[in-house]
Design a protein around this motif. Structure first.
Motif, short mmCIF file in Angstrom:
data_model
loop_
_atom_site.label_atom_id
_atom_site.label_comp_id
_atom_site.label_asym_id
_atom_site.label_seq_id
_atom_site.Cartn_x
_atom_site.Cartn_y
_atom_site.Cartn_z
N MET A 51 30.02 -34.43 35.08
CA MET A 51 31.35 -33.92 34.74
C MET A 51 31.29 -32.39 34.65
N LYS A 52 32.16 -31.74 35.42
CA LYS A 52 32.13 -30.26 35.39
C LYS A 52 33.07 -29.76 34.29
N GLY A 53 32.62 -29.84 33.04
CA GLY A 53 33.44 -29.41 31.92
C GLY A 53 34.57 -30.39 31.64
N LEU A 54 35.43 -30.02 30.71
CA LEU A 54 36.56 -30.88 30.36
C LEU A 54 37.74 -30.00 29.97
N ILE A 55 38.64 -29.80 30.92
CA ILE A 55 39.82 -28.96 30.66
C ILE A 55 41.00 -29.83 30.28
N SER A 56 41.08 -31.00 30.91
CA SER A 56 42.22 -31.88 30.64
C SER A 56 41.80 -33.33 30.87
N ALA A 68 28.86 -36.42 23.44
CA ALA A 68 29.06 -37.16 24.70
C ALA A 68 29.65 -36.24 25.78
N VAL A 69 30.61 -35.42 25.39
CA VAL A 69 31.25 -34.51 26.36
C VAL A 69 30.26 -33.44 26.80
N LEU A 70 29.52 -32.88 25.86
CA LEU A 70 28.52 -31.86 26.22
C LEU A 70 27.42 -32.44 27.10
N ALA A 71 26.97 -33.65 26.76
CA ALA A 71 25.89 -34.27 27.54
C ALA A 71 26.38 -34.55 28.97
N ALA A 72 27.62 -35.04 29.11
CA ALA A 72 28.16 -35.32 30.45
C ALA A 72 28.31 -34.02 31.24
N THR A 73 28.69 -32.95 30.54
CA THR A 73 28.83 -31.64 31.21
C THR A 73 27.47 -31.10 31.60
N GLY A 74 26.50 -31.21 30.69
CA GLY A 74 25.14 -30.71 30.96
C GLY A 74 24.50 -31.43 32.12
N ASP A 95 17.89 -38.57 23.34
CA ASP A 95 17.34 -37.52 24.20
C ASP A 95 18.06 -36.20 23.94
N ARG A 96 17.27 -35.15 23.80
CA ARG A 96 17.88 -33.82 23.60
C ARG A 96 18.16 -33.23 24.99
N VAL A 97 19.22 -33.77 25.60
CA VAL A 97 19.46 -33.52 27.02
C VAL A 97 19.90 -32.08 27.32
N LEU A 98 20.23 -31.30 26.30
CA LEU A 98 20.63 -29.90 26.56
C LEU A 98 19.55 -28.91 26.13
N THR A 99 18.33 -29.38 25.98
CA THR A 99 17.25 -28.48 25.55
C THR A 99 17.18 -27.27 26.49
N GLY A 100 17.28 -26.09 25.89
CA GLY A 100 17.20 -24.85 26.67
C GLY A 100 18.51 -24.43 27.33
N LEU A 145 33.42 -12.73 31.05
CA LEU A 145 32.39 -12.33 32.02
C LEU A 145 31.15 -11.81 31.28
N THR A 146 31.38 -11.17 30.13
CA THR A 146 30.26 -10.70 29.30
C THR A 146 29.44 -11.90 28.81
N LEU A 147 30.14 -12.92 28.33
CA LEU A 147 29.44 -14.12 27.84
C LEU A 147 28.65 -14.79 28.97
N THR A 148 29.20 -14.73 30.18
CA THR A 148 28.50 -15.30 31.34
C THR A 148 27.23 -14.51 31.63
N ALA A 149 27.38 -13.17 31.62
CA ALA A 149 26.22 -12.31 31.90
C ALA A 149 25.13 -12.47 30.84
N LEU A 150 25.53 -12.89 29.64
CA LEU A 150 24.54 -13.11 28.57
C LEU A 150 23.84 -14.46 28.70
N GLY A 151 24.18 -15.20 29.74
CA GLY A 151 23.42 -16.44 30.00
C GLY A 151 24.14 -17.73 29.66
N THR A 152 25.41 -17.66 29.29
CA THR A 152 26.15 -18.88 28.98
C THR A 152 26.10 -19.86 30.15
N GLU A 153 25.82 -21.11 29.85
CA GLU A 153 25.82 -22.14 30.90
C GLU A 153 26.95 -23.16 30.72
N ILE A 154 27.38 -23.34 29.47
CA ILE A 154 28.57 -24.17 29.20
C ILE A 154 29.45 -23.35 28.25
N LEU A 155 30.72 -23.19 28.61
CA LEU A 155 31.63 -22.37 27.81
C LEU A 155 32.66 -23.26 27.12
#
Ligand code: NCD
Length: 296
Positions: free
Chosen positions: A1-6, A286-292, A36-41, A91-101
């Protein structure tokens, strides 16, 4: 799942699959079982441009439980105060390494714009009046775990429906899951379009409802509390007595005690309010794991 907007484009099967995962995490948390810690790192960033307690902290707790590294932008003490635009902040948050916003914003289209600008998977944590999909899911999960099903339940949504993103999400998704809705409130708070049953008289419905879902009047979106609101729509002990024995009361929080709900109902045996808060963590896991799972 590529994020959850709607949730509006999602099928019943897809929503049920997310709820099943939420259920699994809820059981694991309750029984202190490992998962499982599926978002490790993975770097998950909370960007809340509107106030929040429950949503912000439960996303944080969910991300941490899955092993993510979590960043938080606090607009009150950040460059937003110096006039930085939303796009530049993101864009600043992205440059700082954000992978899920994860974003909350007063504008309806902010999550969609955020996804366009950053290319990141974006999770909508409440946008304007439009939608609050993880609230919808955690509410559905709470209902499912309490009643064993959503199908066939009579649910009255009561209050400032027109200005509420929580109501907007419930109105799209609960009928998809088989519930029947009645939208109840003063005329000026009822939606103008849609095929739901509308009513300005709460008392007429009380004995038929399985769930009374109360809303806060959204003053920050220009809503004005009608002078007779408490008398007509406030859920207090005498109205609670008119409910079925098995009926429950829900509210997304924050509560305006003494307006839409009294202390004895909010803290009483029918209240699922803190259960809703508790379910925010496994549902957001569940939403974060599906996105990750969709990250490159
Ligand atoms: C809601 C929101 O912010 O949309 N709160 C929440 O996330 N639990 C409801 C509200 O503020 O009334």
């Amino acid at each position: 799942m590529k994020g959850l907007i709607s949730l509006s484009g999602m099928s019943r099967n897809e929503i049920d699959a997310l709820l099943d995962e939420g259920d699994r995490y809820a059981d694991a948390l309750m029984r202190s079982e490992p998962f499982d810690r599926v978002l490790t790192g993975t770097v998950v960033t909370n960007a809340f441009f509107e106030a929040s307690t429950r949503t912000r902290l439960s996303f944080q707790r969910a991300a941490m439980a899955l092993g993510a590294d979590i960043l938080s932008l606090d607009p009150e003490v950040s460059a937003t105060q110096k006039g930085e635009s939303l796009r530049d902040s993101l864009l600043t948050l992205t440059a700082l390494g954000t992978e899920i916003l994860i974003i909350r914003h007063a504008e309806d289209d902010a999550p969609l714009l955020a996804a366009e600008w950053t290319g990141l998977p974006v999770i909508n944590a409440g946008a304007g009046r439009s939608e609050h999909p993880t609230q919808t899911l955690l509410d559905a999960l709470t209902i499912r775990r309490h009643f064993g099903h959503v199908e066939g339940l009579e649910i009255g949504i009561v209050g400032d429906i027109a200005n509420s993103r929580v109501a907007a999400g419930l109105i799209t998704t609960l009928p998809e899951l088989g519930a029947r809705l009645r939208l109840i409130g003063p005329e000026e708070f009822l939606p103008v379009a849609g095929d739901q049953r509308l009513s300005v008289d709460l008392d007429e419905h009380l004995s038929e409802l399985d769930i009374v879902y109360l809303l806060r009047v959204q003053h920050e979106r220009g809503a004005v509390l009608p002078p007779d609101y408490v008398e007509r729509f406030g859920m207090g002990a005498s109205r609670a007595r008119m409910l079925k024995e098995t009926a429950v009361v829900m509210h997304p929080g924050p509560l305006n005690r003494g307006v839409e709900i009294t202390d004895d109902v909010a803290d009483g045996p029918r209240s699922l309010i803190l259960s809703q808060v508790r379910h925010g963590v496994p549902m957001r896991m569940a939403v974060l794991a599906a996105t990750g799972g969709s990250l490159p």
